[in-house]
Design an enzyme around this catalytic site. Structure first.
Site, PDB file in Angstrom:
ATOM      1  N   ASP A  33       0.858  -1.182   0.000  1.00 12.26           N
ATOM      2  CA  ASP A  33       0.000   0.000   0.000  1.00 12.26           C
ATOM      3  C   ASP A  33       0.893   1.231   0.000  1.00 12.26           C
ATOM      4  O   ASP A  33       2.129   1.122   0.125  1.00 12.26           O
ATOM      5  CB  ASP A  33      -0.936   0.011   1.211  1.00 12.26           C
ATOM      6  CG  ASP A  33      -2.314   0.562   0.863  1.00 12.26           C
ATOM      7  OD1 ASP A  33      -2.374   1.599   0.164  1.00 12.26           O
ATOM      8  OD2 ASP A  33      -3.320  -0.031   1.285  1.00 12.26           O
ATOM      9  N   VAL A  57       0.902   1.541  -7.027  1.00 11.84           N
ATOM     10  CA  VAL A  57       0.570   0.633  -8.128  1.00 11.84           C
ATOM     11  C   VAL A  57       0.557   1.327  -9.476  1.00 11.84           C
ATOM     12  O   VAL A  57       0.601   0.660 -10.523  1.00 11.84           O
ATOM     13  CB  VAL A  57      -0.781  -0.078  -7.898  1.00 11.84           C
ATOM     14  CG1 VAL A  57      -0.731  -0.944  -6.657  1.00 11.84           C
ATOM     15  CG2 VAL A  57      -1.940   0.916  -7.840  1.00 11.84           C
ATOM     16  N   TYR A 149     -14.383   5.760 -12.640  1.00 12.62           N
ATOM     17  CA  TYR A 149     -14.331   4.465 -11.954  1.00 12.62           C
ATOM     18  C   TYR A 149     -15.018   3.388 -12.788  1.00 12.62           C
ATOM     19  O   TYR A 149     -14.517   2.273 -12.924  1.00 12.62           O
ATOM     20  CB  TYR A 149     -14.990   4.609 -10.589  1.00 12.62           C
ATOM     21  CG  TYR A 149     -14.897   3.400  -9.701  1.00 12.62           C
ATOM     22  CD1 TYR A 149     -13.735   3.123  -8.998  1.00 12.62           C
ATOM     23  CD2 TYR A 149     -15.988   2.540  -9.527  1.00 12.62           C
ATOM     24  CE1 TYR A 149     -13.651   2.029  -8.148  1.00 12.62           C
ATOM     25  CE2 TYR A 149     -15.917   1.448  -8.684  1.00 12.62           C
ATOM     26  CZ  TYR A 149     -14.744   1.196  -8.004  1.00 12.62           C
ATOM     27  OH  TYR A 149     -14.662   0.104  -7.171  1.00 12.62           O
ATOM     28  N   LYS A 153     -13.044   0.080 -14.133  1.00  8.55           N
ATOM     29  CA  LYS A 153     -13.452  -1.271 -13.758  1.00  8.55           C
ATOM     30  C   LYS A 153     -13.951  -2.065 -14.960  1.00  8.55           C
ATOM     31  O   LYS A 153     -13.761  -3.292 -15.021  1.00  8.55           O
ATOM     32  CB  LYS A 153     -14.525  -1.208 -12.666  1.00  8.55           C
ATOM     33  CG  LYS A 153     -14.012  -0.692 -11.327  1.00  8.55           C
ATOM     34  CD  LYS A 153     -12.878  -1.551 -10.765  1.00  8.55           C
ATOM     35  CE  LYS A 153     -12.540  -1.165  -9.335  1.00  8.55           C
ATOM     36  NZ  LYS A 153     -11.444  -1.996  -8.774  1.00  8.55           N
ATOM     37  N   VAL A 182     -19.724  -2.995  -0.338  1.00 12.41           N
ATOM     38  CA  VAL A 182     -19.047  -3.717   0.741  1.00 12.41           C
ATOM     39  C   VAL A 182     -18.872  -2.787   1.934  1.00 12.41           C
ATOM     40  O   VAL A 182     -18.499  -1.615   1.771  1.00 12.41           O
ATOM     41  CB  VAL A 182     -17.674  -4.236   0.269  1.00 12.41           C
ATOM     42  CG1 VAL A 182     -17.032  -5.094   1.342  1.00 12.41           C
ATOM     43  CG2 VAL A 182     -17.802  -5.006  -1.044  1.00 12.41           C
ATOM     44  N   THR A 184     -16.916  -1.223   4.214  1.00  9.31           N
ATOM     45  CA  THR A 184     -15.508  -0.902   4.383  1.00  9.31           C
ATOM     46  C   THR A 184     -15.391   0.525   4.925  1.00  9.31           C
ATOM     47  O   THR A 184     -16.350   1.304   4.865  1.00  9.31           O
ATOM     48  CB  THR A 184     -14.751  -0.975   3.045  1.00  9.31           C
ATOM     49  OG1 THR A 184     -15.281   0.037   2.166  1.00  9.31           O
ATOM     50  CG2 THR A 184     -14.885  -2.347   2.397  1.00  9.31           C
TER      51      THR A 184
END
Length: 243
Positions: A33, A57, A149, A153, A182, A184
């Site tokens: 990360d 990344v 996004y 994706k 989700v 999170t």
């Protein structure tokens, strides 16, 4: 010799849950990360992996450093989970070039760079599993916002299929998990009560997923039980896309 897994975005909800699940399954887990995310992580999150590596990344040199480090210690990479990603709420009209490049750079290009970094290693091993974390927003229009996004994706889904065809003859499998909504920290920060209600009322199961439920799906695709599955999209959305 232990099997080795790299999980990107390991300080996030799905990333931390995935690292924990893979560690429980016997993998030596390297969780990566950004430096700030690692510094801010709780002890519980830090404990989900055997090793923590600072990693951007969207930067190919950072990928070379991470993969080179893992190879120097373990000698192989058996699993890559491309989980890291970001988004924003902008529509096709509101999105700015800088915002577009940030989302695409991390959420789409980061997945490509990861596959490019580990794919040849897995080909040489004639074994390996790559699991790319996509989203139901790669397959649906959502609420018409989060435009970059959605683009990223959607690309992850098609890139996965292309890589699966390329590396299948070398026994390297590439699949996606498509989570729905989700529970999170990111969802808690960014979704107001009205949006959460929209998420839950449109899912036949009537709730959002836990990070562990998504991690279970990722672990399945990473492991031997899915040995004849490649180029697949495993949807974990409580039935949201079925409507």
């Amino acid at each position: 010799m232990n099997a080795t897994a790299i999980v990107t975005g390991g300080c996030g909800g799905i990333g931390a849950a995935t690292a924990s699940r893979l560690a429980a399954d016997g993998f030596t887990v390297y969780s990566t990360d950004l430096a700030g995310a690692i510094e801010a992580a709780t002890e519980a999150v830090l404990a989900t992996a055997h090793h923590r590596l600072v990693h951007d990344v969207a930067d190919e040199d950072s990928w070379a450093d991470v993969v080179g480090h893992v190879l120097s210690i373990e000698g192989r990479v058996d699993v890559l989970v491309n989980n890291a990603g970001v988004g924003n709420m902008a529509t096709a009209v509101d999105e700015m070039v800088a915002g577009w490049h940030r989302v695409i750079g991390i959420t789409q290009m980061g997945v490509w760079l990861g596959m490019r970094a580990v794919g040849p290693i897995m080909v040489e091993q004639r074994a390996g599993s790559i699991v790319n974390v996509a989203s139901i927003f790669g397959s649906s229009g959502g609420k018409g916002d989060m435009f970059a996004y959605h683009a990223a994706k959607g690309a992850v889904l098609s890139m996965t299929k292309s890589a699966a065809v390329l590396w299948g003859p070398d026994q390297v499998r590439v699949n996606t998990v498509q989570p729905g909504f989700v529970q999170t920290p990111s969802l808690e920060r960014n979704a107001d009560a009205a949006r959460v209600e929209w998420m839950t009322t449109n899912a036949p199961l009537g709730r959002v997923a836990t990070a562990a439920e998504v991690a279970n799906a990722i672990a399945f695709l990473a492991g031997r039980e899915s040995g004849f599955i490649t180029g697949a999209d495993l949807v974990v959305d409580g039935g949201w896309l079925a409507r």
